[in-house]
Design a protein around this motif. Structure first.
Motif, PDB file in Angstrom:
ATOM      1  N   THR A 137      82.879  72.256  -0.325  1.00 50.98           N
ATOM      2  CA  THR A 137      82.313  72.575   0.984  1.00 50.98           C
ATOM      3  C   THR A 137      83.374  72.368   2.061  1.00 50.98           C
ATOM      4  N   TRP A 138      83.592  73.420   2.861  1.00 53.32           N
ATOM      5  CA  TRP A 138      84.576  73.362   3.951  1.00 53.32           C
ATOM      6  C   TRP A 138      83.932  73.886   5.238  1.00 53.32           C
ATOM      7  N   ASN A 139      84.250  73.215   6.352  1.00 57.10           N
ATOM      8  CA  ASN A 139      83.767  73.709   7.628  1.00 57.10           C
ATOM      9  C   ASN A 139      84.683  74.815   8.145  1.00 57.10           C
ATOM     10  N   ASP A 140      84.212  75.536   9.132  1.00 48.38           N
ATOM     11  CA  ASP A 140      85.001  76.569   9.801  1.00 48.38           C
ATOM     12  C   ASP A 140      85.935  75.877  10.802  1.00 48.38           C
ATOM     13  N   ALA A 141      87.224  76.194  10.751  1.00 52.73           N
ATOM     14  CA  ALA A 141      88.188  75.562  11.647  1.00 52.73           C
ATOM     15  C   ALA A 141      87.914  75.903  13.110  1.00 52.73           C
ATOM     16  N   LEU A 142      87.354  77.077  13.351  1.00 53.45           N
ATOM     17  CA  LEU A 142      87.106  77.516  14.729  1.00 53.45           C
ATOM     18  C   LEU A 142      85.711  77.123  15.212  1.00 53.45           C
ATOM     19  N   ARG A 143      84.779  77.039  14.293  1.00 51.49           N
ATOM     20  CA  ARG A 143      83.405  76.645  14.617  1.00 51.49           C
ATOM     21  C   ARG A 143      82.972  75.581  13.615  1.00 51.49           C
ATOM     22  N   PRO A 144      83.305  74.322  13.874  1.00 55.76           N
ATOM     23  CA  PRO A 144      83.073  73.247  12.895  1.00 55.76           C
ATOM     24  C   PRO A 144      81.632  73.106  12.422  1.00 55.76           C
ATOM     25  N   GLU A 145      80.684  73.621  13.207  1.00 53.79           N
ATOM     26  CA  GLU A 145      79.282  73.503  12.782  1.00 53.79           C
ATOM     27  C   GLU A 145      78.958  74.440  11.632  1.00 53.79           C
ATOM     28  N   ALA A 146      79.800  75.446  11.413  1.00 53.87           N
ATOM     29  CA  ALA A 146      79.582  76.396  10.306  1.00 53.87           C
ATOM     30  C   ALA A 146      80.296  75.905   9.050  1.00 53.87           C
ATOM     31  N   LYS A 147      79.620  75.999   7.901  1.00 57.53           N
ATOM     32  CA  LYS A 147      80.200  75.537   6.643  1.00 57.53           C
ATOM     33  C   LYS A 147      79.937  76.547   5.545  1.00 57.53           C
ATOM     34  N   CYS A 148      80.751  76.459   4.507  1.00 54.92           N
ATOM     35  CA  CYS A 148      80.556  77.300   3.324  1.00 54.92           C
ATOM     36  C   CYS A 148      80.785  76.448   2.084  1.00 54.92           C
ATOM     37  N   THR A 149      79.918  76.604   1.098  1.00 52.05           N
ATOM     38  CA  THR A 149      80.035  75.880  -0.174  1.00 52.05           C
ATOM     39  C   THR A 149      80.147  76.869  -1.314  1.00 52.05           C
ATOM     40  N   LEU A 150      81.220  76.745  -2.089  1.00 55.51           N
ATOM     41  CA  LEU A 150      81.445  77.600  -3.248  1.00 55.51           C
ATOM     42  C   LEU A 150      82.019  76.760  -4.392  1.00 55.51           C
ATOM     43  N   SER A 151      81.864  77.244  -5.611  1.00 55.31           N
ATOM     44  CA  SER A 151      82.349  76.521  -6.781  1.00 55.31           C
ATOM     45  C   SER A 151      83.719  76.988  -7.251  1.00 55.31           C
ATOM     46  N   GLN A 152      84.244  78.043  -6.656  1.00 51.30           N
ATOM     47  CA  GLN A 152      85.488  78.626  -7.124  1.00 51.30           C
ATOM     48  C   GLN A 152      86.719  77.814  -6.709  1.00 51.30           C
ATOM     49  N   LEU A 153      87.592  77.569  -7.702  1.00 50.50           N
ATOM     50  CA  LEU A 153      88.827  76.847  -7.434  1.00 50.50           C
ATOM     51  C   LEU A 153      89.738  77.659  -6.503  1.00 50.50           C
ATOM     52  N   GLY A 154      89.656  78.984  -6.578  1.00 53.34           N
ATOM     53  CA  GLY A 154      90.451  79.824  -5.694  1.00 53.34           C
ATOM     54  C   GLY A 154      90.070  79.644  -4.235  1.00 53.34           C
ATOM     55  N   PHE A 155      88.784  79.424  -3.984  1.00 47.31           N
ATOM     56  CA  PHE A 155      88.317  79.143  -2.620  1.00 47.31           C
ATOM     57  C   PHE A 155      88.905  77.833  -2.125  1.00 47.31           C
ATOM     58  N   TRP A 195      84.300  85.554  -4.370  1.00 46.06           N
ATOM     59  CA  TRP A 195      84.004  84.701  -3.229  1.00 46.06           C
ATOM     60  C   TRP A 195      84.522  85.289  -1.920  1.00 46.06           C
ATOM     61  N   ALA A 196      85.561  86.138  -1.978  1.00 47.71           N
ATOM     62  CA  ALA A 196      86.130  86.709  -0.762  1.00 47.71           C
ATOM     63  C   ALA A 196      85.164  87.664  -0.067  1.00 47.71           C
ATOM     64  N   THR A 197      84.176  88.162  -0.809  1.00 48.99           N
ATOM     65  CA  THR A 197      83.192  89.068  -0.217  1.00 48.99           C
ATOM     66  C   THR A 197      81.819  88.401  -0.060  1.00 48.99           C
ATOM     67  N   TYR A 198      81.769  87.094  -0.283  1.00 48.27           N
ATOM     68  CA  TYR A 198      80.521  86.346  -0.151  1.00 48.27           C
ATOM     69  C   TYR A 198      80.041  86.382   1.303  1.00 48.27           C
ATOM     70  N   LYS A 199      78.784  86.734   1.515  1.00 50.14           N
ATOM     71  CA  LYS A 199      78.263  86.894   2.877  1.00 50.14           C
ATOM     72  C   LYS A 199      78.259  85.588   3.666  1.00 50.14           C
ATOM     73  N   GLY A 200      78.147  84.469   2.959  1.00 46.42           N
ATOM     74  CA  GLY A 200      78.110  83.184   3.650  1.00 46.42           C
ATOM     75  C   GLY A 200      79.474  82.583   3.944  1.00 46.42           C
ATOM     76  N   LEU A 201      80.531  83.330   3.645  1.00 47.12           N
ATOM     77  CA  LEU A 201      81.889  82.835   3.875  1.00 47.12           C
ATOM     78  C   LEU A 201      82.131  82.667   5.373  1.00 47.12           C
ATOM     79  N   THR A 202      82.717  81.532   5.756  1.00 50.89           N
ATOM     80  CA  THR A 202      83.015  81.337   7.171  1.00 50.89           C
ATOM     81  C   THR A 202      84.104  82.321   7.611  1.00 50.89           C
TER      82      THR A 202
END
Length: 215
Positions: free
Chosen positions: A103-121, A175-182
């Protein structure tokens, strides 16, 4: 070189890399191999935890180099694991209770987060943070003299190289096309940040003595 711009760091949440990687090796190889690799697994986990503690508020002239070094080491380890295991680690962990979620927050909007299981992410986010630390270090260089100007431009160029690597981590992945990606880790954003870094490093190659290499 006034009003230089650096990237903000992304903030990662905790992830049990030790448990997750042990489970992956145990499933894919054997429990014996997983146990024998515990020191290396523990090192990866410790590096991630240490990198989680880095913040722009804590960065200074005194510790910027250490922070860049730590983030670079973690990014290299992720690159090495990606080269060795590919997406196998993601597929294996989806079938276990030890699923490794990042899980990582958005650097520009810290309130937004994305959680993925991919090591590439995870690698793309780590590369982003390495680029951010390099860009910050560039802004605290003494650009009034040639050495400081050279160092600042090299840091910006290396930051651009890290963002190139982040684009590579995203290329062709689900994951690069995941809709929930920050927004900050979408491929188009990486390209934009890369252009910003290079725009701040217009140093003549003659000052380097050789063509500078990107990280």
């Amino acid at each position: 070189m006034e009003d230089l711009i650096f990237l903000d760091l992304k903030k990662p949440s905790k992830a049990d890399l030790q448990k997750g990687l042990w489970a992956f090796i145990s499933i894919s190889y054997s429990r014996e191999q997983a146990d024998s690799h515990m020191p290396a697994i523990g090192e990866v986990h410790s590096l991630r935890e240490s990198s989680r503690q880095i913040s722009l508020k804590a960065l200074s002239d005194a510790n910027a180099d250490d922070s860049v070094g730590l983030l670079a080491r973690y990014a290299r380890l992720l690159t090495s694991m990606g080269s060795r295991f590919g997406t196998a680690v993601d597929e294996a962990l989806r079938r276990t209770e030890a699923q490794l979620a990042f899980t990582w927050n958005d650097a520009l909007r810290p309130e937004a987060k994305c959680t993925l299981s991919q090591l590439g992410f995870e690698r793309a986010c780590a590369m982003f943070n390495l680029a951010a630390a390099l860009s910050y270090r560039a802004t605290i260089q003494n650009t009034a003299d040639a050495d400081g100007l050279r160092a600042a431009c090299q840091d910006f160029q290396h930051a651009a190289g890290c963002l190139d690597a982040a684009v590579g981590s995203a290329a062709g992945t689900r994951w690069a096309t995941y809709k929930g990606l920050t927004l900050d880790v979408r491929p188009a954003a990486f390209e934009g940040f890369r252009a910003l870094m290079l725009a701040q490093a217009p140093l003549p190659a003659a000052l380097f003595g050789a063509e500078p290499a990107l990280c």
